[in-house]
Design a protein around this motif. Sequence first.
Motif, PDB file in Angstrom:
ATOM      1  N   ARG A 184       0.828  -1.203   0.000  1.00  0.00           N
ATOM      2  CA  ARG A 184       0.000   0.000   0.000  1.00  0.00           C
ATOM      3  C   ARG A 184       0.866   1.258   0.000  1.00  0.00           C
ATOM      4  O   ARG A 184       0.520   2.262  -0.639  1.00  0.00           O
ATOM      5  CB  ARG A 184      -0.924   0.016   1.239  1.00  0.00           C
ATOM      6  N   ALA A 185       1.986   1.207   0.697  1.00  0.00           N
ATOM      7  CA  ALA A 185       2.881   2.366   0.700  1.00  0.00           C
ATOM      8  C   ALA A 185       3.490   2.579  -0.678  1.00  0.00           C
ATOM      9  O   ALA A 185       3.591   3.716  -1.159  1.00  0.00           O
ATOM     10  CB  ALA A 185       3.974   2.177   1.746  1.00  0.00           C
ATOM     11  N   LEU A 186       3.891   1.505  -1.319  1.00  0.00           N
ATOM     12  CA  LEU A 186       4.468   1.623  -2.670  1.00  0.00           C
ATOM     13  C   LEU A 186       3.430   2.085  -3.683  1.00  0.00           C
ATOM     14  O   LEU A 186       3.769   2.695  -4.699  1.00  0.00           O
ATOM     15  CB  LEU A 186       5.068   0.285  -3.104  1.00  0.00           C
ATOM     16  N   ALA A 187       2.152   1.809  -3.405  1.00  0.00           N
ATOM     17  CA  ALA A 187       1.068   2.246  -4.298  1.00  0.00           C
ATOM     18  C   ALA A 187       0.725   3.721  -4.100  1.00  0.00           C
ATOM     19  O   ALA A 187      -0.105   4.258  -4.840  1.00  0.00           O
ATOM     20  CB  ALA A 187      -0.167   1.387  -4.069  1.00  0.00           C
ATOM     21  N   GLY A 188       1.352   4.359  -3.107  1.00  0.00           N
ATOM     22  CA  GLY A 188       1.148   5.797  -2.932  1.00  0.00           C
ATOM     23  C   GLY A 188       0.357   6.195  -1.706  1.00  0.00           C
ATOM     24  O   GLY A 188       0.069   7.387  -1.516  1.00  0.00           O
ATOM     25  N   ASP A 189      -0.001   5.242  -0.845  1.00  0.00           N
ATOM     26  CA  ASP A 189      -0.765   5.573   0.352  1.00  0.00           C
ATOM     27  C   ASP A 189       0.159   5.979   1.492  1.00  0.00           C
ATOM     28  O   ASP A 189       1.325   5.581   1.553  1.00  0.00           O
ATOM     29  CB  ASP A 189      -1.613   4.384   0.802  1.00  0.00           C
ATOM     30  N   LEU A 190      -0.398   6.744   2.417  1.00  0.00           N
ATOM     31  CA  LEU A 190       0.254   7.047   3.687  1.00  0.00           C
ATOM     32  C   LEU A 190      -0.313   6.057   4.696  1.00  0.00           C
ATOM     33  O   LEU A 190      -1.478   6.144   5.082  1.00  0.00           O
ATOM     34  CB  LEU A 190      -0.043   8.484   4.125  1.00  0.00           C
ATOM     35  N   VAL A 191       0.502   5.096   5.084  1.00  0.00           N
ATOM     36  CA  VAL A 191       0.029   4.006   5.940  1.00  0.00           C
ATOM     37  C   VAL A 191       0.406   4.306   7.390  1.00  0.00           C
ATOM     38  O   VAL A 191       1.567   4.588   7.694  1.00  0.00           O
ATOM     39  CB  VAL A 191       0.646   2.660   5.518  1.00  0.00           C
ATOM     40  N   THR A 192      -0.579   4.244   8.264  1.00  0.00           N
ATOM     41  CA  THR A 192      -0.323   4.346   9.693  1.00  0.00           C
ATOM     42  C   THR A 192      -0.617   3.004  10.337  1.00  0.00           C
ATOM     43  O   THR A 192      -1.268   2.139   9.741  1.00  0.00           O
ATOM     44  CB  THR A 192      -1.183   5.453  10.336  1.00  0.00           C
ATOM     45  N   PHE A 193      -0.115   2.800  11.536  1.00  0.00           N
ATOM     46  CA  PHE A 193      -0.324   1.541  12.238  1.00  0.00           C
ATOM     47  C   PHE A 193      -1.287   1.786  13.391  1.00  0.00           C
ATOM     48  O   PHE A 193      -1.068   2.673  14.222  1.00  0.00           O
ATOM     49  CB  PHE A 193       1.012   0.981  12.741  1.00  0.00           C
ATOM     50  N   GLY A 194      -2.363   0.997  13.411  1.00  0.00           N
ATOM     51  CA  GLY A 194      -3.395   1.146  14.433  1.00  0.00           C
ATOM     52  C   GLY A 194      -3.375  -0.026  15.398  1.00  0.00           C
ATOM     53  O   GLY A 194      -3.359  -1.187  14.981  1.00  0.00           O
ATOM     54  N   ILE A 195      -3.387   0.263  16.677  1.00  0.00           N
ATOM     55  CA  ILE A 195      -3.314  -0.763  17.702  1.00  0.00           C
ATOM     56  C   ILE A 195      -4.725  -1.175  18.139  1.00  0.00           C
ATOM     57  O   ILE A 195      -5.574  -0.312  18.425  1.00  0.00           O
ATOM     58  CB  ILE A 195      -2.536  -0.254  18.936  1.00  0.00           C
ATOM     59  N   THR A 196      -4.972  -2.479  18.185  1.00  0.00           N
ATOM     60  CA  THR A 196      -6.253  -2.968  18.679  1.00  0.00           C
ATOM     61  C   THR A 196      -6.416  -2.540  20.131  1.00  0.00           C
ATOM     62  O   THR A 196      -5.611  -2.909  20.995  1.00  0.00           O
ATOM     63  CB  THR A 196      -6.318  -4.502  18.587  1.00  0.00           C
ATOM     64  N   PRO A 197      -7.416  -1.726  20.442  1.00  0.00           N
ATOM     65  CA  PRO A 197      -7.539  -1.191  21.813  1.00  0.00           C
ATOM     66  C   PRO A 197      -7.959  -2.267  22.813  1.00  0.00           C
ATOM     67  O   PRO A 197      -8.720  -3.183  22.481  1.00  0.00           O
ATOM     68  CB  PRO A 197      -8.610  -0.110  21.670  1.00  0.00           C
ATOM     69  N   THR A 198      -7.458  -2.147  24.029  1.00  0.00           N
ATOM     70  CA  THR A 198      -7.797  -3.071  25.099  1.00  0.00           C
ATOM     71  C   THR A 198      -8.590  -2.408  26.215  1.00  0.00           C
ATOM     72  O   THR A 198      -9.017  -3.073  27.152  1.00  0.00           O
ATOM     73  CB  THR A 198      -6.511  -3.684  25.699  1.00  0.00           C
ATOM     74  N   ARG A 199      -8.770  -1.097  26.124  1.00  0.00           N
ATOM     75  CA  ARG A 199      -9.510  -0.366  27.141  1.00  0.00           C
ATOM     76  C   ARG A 199      -9.895   1.004  26.568  1.00  0.00           C
ATOM     77  O   ARG A 199      -9.360   1.418  25.538  1.00  0.00           O
ATOM     78  CB  ARG A 199      -8.673  -0.179  28.416  1.00  0.00           C
ATOM     79  N   ALA A 200     -10.776   1.687  27.243  1.00  0.00           N
ATOM     80  CA  ALA A 200     -11.197   3.031  26.820  1.00  0.00           C
ATOM     81  C   ALA A 200     -10.169   4.037  27.311  1.00  0.00           C
ATOM     82  O   ALA A 200     -10.376   4.720  28.320  1.00  0.00           O
ATOM     83  CB  ALA A 200     -12.583   3.335  27.356  1.00  0.00           C
ATOM     84  N   GLU A 201      -9.083   4.150  26.605  1.00  0.00           N
ATOM     85  CA  GLU A 201      -7.945   4.985  26.993  1.00  0.00           C
ATOM     86  C   GLU A 201      -8.159   6.430  26.542  1.00  0.00           C
ATOM     87  O   GLU A 201      -8.481   6.681  25.374  1.00  0.00           O
ATOM     88  CB  GLU A 201      -6.667   4.420  26.380  1.00  0.00           C
ATOM     89  N   THR A 202      -7.967   7.378  27.459  1.00  0.00           N
ATOM     90  CA  THR A 202      -8.113   8.796  27.113  1.00  0.00           C
ATOM     91  C   THR A 202      -6.781   9.462  26.794  1.00  0.00           C
ATOM     92  O   THR A 202      -6.754  10.622  26.382  1.00  0.00           O
ATOM     93  CB  THR A 202      -8.776   9.564  28.272  1.00  0.00           C
ATOM     94  N   GLY A 203      -5.689   8.733  26.972  1.00  0.00           N
ATOM     95  CA  GLY A 203      -4.373   9.317  26.722  1.00  0.00           C
ATOM     96  C   GLY A 203      -3.864   9.127  25.310  1.00  0.00           C
ATOM     97  O   GLY A 203      -2.772   9.603  24.983  1.00  0.00           O
ATOM     98  N   TYR A 204      -4.607   8.422  24.462  1.00  0.00           N
ATOM     99  CA  TYR A 204      -4.174   8.160  23.087  1.00  0.00           C
ATOM    100  C   TYR A 204      -5.116   8.837  22.097  1.00  0.00           C
ATOM    101  O   TYR A 204      -6.308   9.016  22.361  1.00  0.00           O
ATOM    102  CB  TYR A 204      -4.170   6.655  22.779  1.00  0.00           C
ATOM    103  N   GLY A 205      -4.559   9.146  20.908  1.00  0.00           N
ATOM    104  CA  GLY A 205      -5.399   9.479  19.781  1.00  0.00           C
ATOM    105  C   GLY A 205      -5.949   8.196  19.167  1.00  0.00           C
ATOM    106  O   GLY A 205      -5.448   7.095  19.425  1.00  0.00           O
TER     107      GLY A 205
END
Length: 468
Positions: free
Chosen positions: A135-156
Amino acid sequence: MNRNIHPILLCGGAGTRLWPLSRRDYPKQFVRRTGAESLLQGAARRVSGPLFAPPIVVTGHDFRFLVIEQLAGVGVQPQRVLIEPEARNTAPAILAAAFALSQSDPDALMLVAPSDHVIPDTEAFRDAVAKAVPRALAGDLVTFGITPTRAETGYGYLQLAPDAEPRADAPQNLLRFVEKPDATRAAQMIASGDFLWNAGIFLFTARMLIAAFCAHGPAVLIPVEAAVRAACCDLIFMRLDPVAWATAPDISVDYAIMEKASNLAVMPFSAGWSDLGDWDAVWQESGPDARGNVASPHSTAIACADTLLYSTSAGVELVGIGLQDIIAVATPDAVLVAHRSQTQRVKEAVAALQHKGAVQATQFRTAHRPWDENPHGLWAKRIEVAPGTTFNLQPQHHAATHWIILSGVAQMTHRDQVHLLCKNESLYVAAGGLHRLDNPGNVPLILLAVQTEAEGGVTTNHPQSAVG
């Protein structure tokens, strides 16, 4: 895969939310919190191997030698160290790395990663990176998303597109970036199943990142490009031009381009991750026992629950009795006690200490940097240099330095002369002199550096001629 991935390790953060363990003069990425490795060393090993080129590290002036020393400790030789004249947040730092890479390969793949995160499963992370490459080579800006384990208010958070699968084993379409929510909103997002945590890890080509800044962040692009073009290079160090850099806005890459770009993708990752962003995150990541307690080797918990007791020194035994939901951290010169729900406010404590002039806000008793330049002051410092380390030291235009060897062997290069110094020998280098310091031995070199405002030439003193 027909091209290497260039890791970009961001190593300029202050980590003040982990005070007193992490301070401005020695932030958390360099701290060996558990085990034998620092977070920087773990990050460097994680992005080493057949997939990867040697890393580019973006850091500040004060940490440049510490970066080299710690990377050498895990057998990593960076291809380049970009030195920021001042911290301007992640957007200028990442863009500077893109311009530096594009000088030799405009289509270079960049894996941008903070140097202070914990990812226990290295192979799972490398596998996720490899799967994101198309996907990056195809021209996308790829971000990595973490599977959440709790309702965290300290993360975007990252909101997935309607057709996306949050646990997919391949990059998914991304709808938008979401800022840190309050507790109610965080719970709603977790319940919906459409959100991942924003890890601040990205994969894209240098060309596509620069194009994104052209379209959405020209106020960042113009000064950063100028700072790279006017940079001063010294071996692997690239000093970004301070005049141009000072005009770059202080802005994160999320605000600058990611929240505006349309060519976004996210690679879901569920194999474990923590940014160790505050002491509650440290408690979570450290594996609390059956009563919810975490106690360091020099700490003891009695009738406590859901509590972190952390002492950094064998000389300070920390004991908690009857505590509930408490964070207690002790160093030789400072103690933090906070409710677990209030750990995001540690930055306020650091600001309050700075306001009252407490040196503990930013400094440790021990200076961890191998060289601290102070061209106008007078000081004496004990310096320890690891075996095999080389420092290209900068000219001291207003001060001279006396180097006194306490143990080990030092090789000092001054202009065209090389001096080999042993215990009890010393070297005087006049103001304005260029010099290099090497530890050619197999044991640490310990020396005393005394800086003065004296003038003169170079003098080598041997034990038999010393006055004492």
